[in-house]
Design a protein around this motif. Structure first.
Motif, short mmCIF file in Angstrom:
data_model
loop_
_atom_site.label_atom_id
_atom_site.label_comp_id
_atom_site.label_asym_id
_atom_site.label_seq_id
_atom_site.Cartn_x
_atom_site.Cartn_y
_atom_site.Cartn_z
N VAL A 153 0.84 -1.20 0.00
CA VAL A 153 0.00 0.00 0.00
C VAL A 153 0.88 1.25 0.00
CG1 VAL A 153 -1.60 1.37 1.41
CG2 VAL A 153 -2.03 -1.07 1.05
N ILE A 154 1.93 1.24 0.80
CA ILE A 154 2.86 2.37 0.83
C ILE A 154 3.50 2.56 -0.54
CG2 ILE A 154 5.00 3.26 1.85
CD1 ILE A 154 4.29 1.73 4.40
N MET A 155 3.92 1.45 -1.15
CA MET A 155 4.54 1.51 -2.49
C MET A 155 3.54 2.01 -3.53
SD MET A 155 7.71 0.59 -2.55
CE MET A 155 7.97 0.04 -4.23
N ARG A 156 2.28 1.62 -3.39
CA ARG A 156 1.27 2.06 -4.35
C ARG A 156 1.02 3.56 -4.22
NH1 ARG A 156 -3.33 -1.62 -6.65
NH2 ARG A 156 -1.36 -2.47 -7.37
N GLN A 157 1.03 4.05 -2.99
CA GLN A 157 0.88 5.50 -2.79
C GLN A 157 2.05 6.26 -3.38
OE1 GLN A 157 -2.39 6.03 -2.31
NE2 GLN A 157 -1.75 7.73 -1.02
N ARG A 158 3.25 5.71 -3.22
CA ARG A 158 4.43 6.34 -3.82
C ARG A 158 4.27 6.41 -5.33
NH1 ARG A 158 8.44 4.86 -6.90
NH2 ARG A 158 10.39 6.06 -6.82
N ARG A 159 3.83 5.31 -5.94
CA ARG A 159 3.67 5.26 -7.39
C ARG A 159 2.58 6.23 -7.85
NH1 ARG A 159 2.96 0.35 -7.65
NH2 ARG A 159 0.78 0.11 -8.25
N LYS A 251 13.60 -2.48 5.35
CA LYS A 251 14.89 -2.78 6.01
C LYS A 251 14.69 -3.25 7.45
CE LYS A 251 18.02 0.15 3.31
NZ LYS A 251 18.99 1.27 3.35
N ALA A 252 13.61 -2.81 8.07
CA ALA A 252 13.36 -3.20 9.46
C ALA A 252 12.73 -4.59 9.57
CB ALA A 252 12.45 -2.17 10.12
N ALA A 283 15.15 -2.64 -5.79
CA ALA A 283 15.24 -3.69 -4.76
C ALA A 283 13.96 -3.74 -3.94
CB ALA A 283 16.45 -3.44 -3.86
N LEU A 284 13.40 -2.57 -3.67
CA LEU A 284 12.16 -2.49 -2.89
C LEU A 284 10.98 -3.07 -3.67
CD1 LEU A 284 10.96 -1.49 -0.24
CD2 LEU A 284 10.64 0.74 -1.30
N SER A 288 8.90 -6.36 -2.38
CA SER A 288 7.47 -6.23 -2.08
C SER A 288 6.61 -7.13 -2.97
CB SER A 288 7.02 -4.77 -2.24
OG SER A 288 7.15 -4.35 -3.59
N GLN A 289 7.10 -7.47 -4.17
CA GLN A 289 6.32 -8.31 -5.08
C GLN A 289 6.71 -9.79 -5.00
OE1 GLN A 289 3.70 -7.08 -6.82
NE2 GLN A 289 4.15 -5.17 -5.75
#
Length: 472
Positions: A153-159, A251-252, A283-284, A288-289
């Motif tokens: 969800v965070i990655m989708r908001q970034r995109r 990373k956490a 890498a992220l 995530s995928q």
């Protein structure tokens, strides 16, 4: 007359999934789900159907009903119901609440594969899925955890904010062009230089430039452009904010790499960044995928998932066509972008290899090169992820040059290209082949597309002959 049948006549022996004790199929919609349960009753298979709403309470009721049908209606009784297995159509996001409520081991199926029949109803879809589940047609699907869903969800908001920023940049350029200014043809209208120039024009100043029309902008357009630049800044800021959040979160986390092993995200990121052309965001996207390499048995499966592996259509034992399936669009786009950058720079061995493919292919060379390098990157990331080690070129052999009969270049019968090849220091057929495959020939003086095509045809016609000669 009886004929003795040998083991060879029997054909290839391969075990097939036996009929399961029960089958569950679920056809999903926004407001309801159609559920079909198949159970054994002696030699017969009996069907039970029911619709449920998609409220959380109703989904839990649906699961309870399925288990009760299997437990009370099966003859003989089913001893092991859990983990509950079922087949369900993939419907964007409507099927996700069902997966969360049901748990178990779902098989999430593409609707185009699950329901190929002409006649389509919800009950027929659910019945077909239940039958497929009972026969074990579809493999168990990988279910994403809430932690990974949060990261996605965070990655989708970034995109989203990146897409909005890009869209606004394009609109600004569109508006600027309408009034005769061609600044965007040199560099982006959001670059420091062009943005300062356009904003000064919006404030009533005129800056002479060969790309600027003396008429400037109308007053209303000035206001619109200044507002759009503010919106652009806001989306860029939000994009950066979500990028930092996503990287920090990944990373956490501790990531499973299969066989009971796990690796801290910070350590895994360090390994990924050793792969040529791979940065933090790629890498992220990969993490995530893909989540875990244990999802895939081979590197080829990963390549196909990333949309980098062509599928073959075979009929009568012959390959009739090659099709490239879409795969995961996010990973595919990220890998192709990295591949393009590597080929443009061609300072790394991987980029040099891709550049040689680009130069020696007359048609579609760039696309072929990007696809080939993207596939290598997918495989490299898979093994780095699986083994939790840094990338190494040690086992790579990029320029696998075929052997040909070594003859003087005059005997290759290349016509008018013979003189050009000799002027570049090539004396034998093997010299020409080596130069062709390592990309040197494409960059040589006086060598054009027609010459490369003639050399390629000669190699195709002679490499099999030379291989046969070498075997004897």
């Amino acid at each position: 007359m009886s004929v003795a049948i040998t083991e060879h006549d029997m054909g290839e022996r391969e075990p097939i999934q036996a009929l399961k004790d029960y089958g569950v199929g679920i056809d999903t919609h926004s407001k309801f789900i159609a559920v079909c349960v198949l159970v054994k009753e002696g030699a017969d298979v009996i069907k039970y159907e029911r619709d449920f709403l998609t409220s959380w309470k109703a989904l839990l009721e649906a699961r309870h009903w399925i288990v009760e049908v299997i437990r009370t209606k099966s003859i003989p009784s089913v001893i092991t119901i859990e983990p509950l297995h079922y087949s369900i159509e993939s419907t964007g996001t409507y099927h996700l609440p069902v997966l969360k409520a049901f748990g178990g081991t779902p098989s999430v199926v593409n609707p185009l594969l699950a329901s190929p029949s002409r006649r389509k109803t919800d009950k027929l879809d659910a019945k077909l899925l239940a039958y497929q589940n009972m026969t074990g047609l579809w493999p168990e699907s990988f279910v994403i955890s809430d932690e990974i869903q949060e990261l996605r969800v965070i990655m989708r908001q970034r995109r989203f904010h990146l897409q909005m920023a890009t869209s606004i940049s394009n609109r600004i350029n569109n508006f600027v062009l309408r009034f005769g200014h061609t600044l965007g043809s040199v560099e982006s209208v959001t670059s420091l230089k062009n943005r300062a120039l356009i904003e000064d024009m919006c404030d009533g100043q005129f800056i002479p430039s060969e790309y600027v029309c003396p008429d400037g902008f109308p007053d209303e357009v000035k206001s619109v452009i200044k507002t759009m630049y503010s919106d652009y800044d806001l989306h860029r800021e939000k994009m950066h904010e979500y990028s930092v959040k996503a990287v920090k979160r990944a990373k956490a986390m501790t990531w499973d790499i299969g066989h009971g092993r796990s690796v801290p995200g910070k350590e895994l990121f360090a390994h990924f960044l050793t792969v040529p052309g791979i940065g933090e965001m790629t890498a992220l996207v990969w993490l995530s995928q893909i989540v875990t390499p244990a999802r895939f048995k081979t590197a080829k499966q990963v390549s196909a998932y990333c949309g980098c592996d062509p599928s073959l259509k075979v009929s009568a034992g012959k390959v009739t066509a090659q099709t490239r399936r879409k795969g995961n669009q996010e990973i595919h786009y990220a890998l192709v972008k990295c591949a393009s950058s590597l080929i443009q720079k061609h300072s790394e061995p991987l980029g040099q290899w891709g550049y040689s493919i680009y130069k020696r292919n007359v048609k579609g060379g760039w696309k072929k090169a990007c696809s080939a390098v993207a596939r290598r990157l997918a495989v490299a990331l898979y093994y780095v992820h699986k083994l939790a080690v840094d990338f190494s070129y040690e086992k790579y052999n990029f320029f696998d040059v075929p052997s040909v009969a070594v003859i003087p270049i005059e005997r290759m019968h290349l016509g008018r290209f013979e003189k050009t090849l000799k002027s570049n220091g090539l004396a034998t057929s093997q010299d020409v082949v080596n130069a062709y495959f390592n990309g040197q020939l494409a960059n040589a003086r006086g060598i054009g597309k027609r010459c490369l095509e003639v050399v390629r045809v000669w190699i195709d016609q002679n490499k099999e002959f030379s291989n046969r000669e070498m075997k004897h």
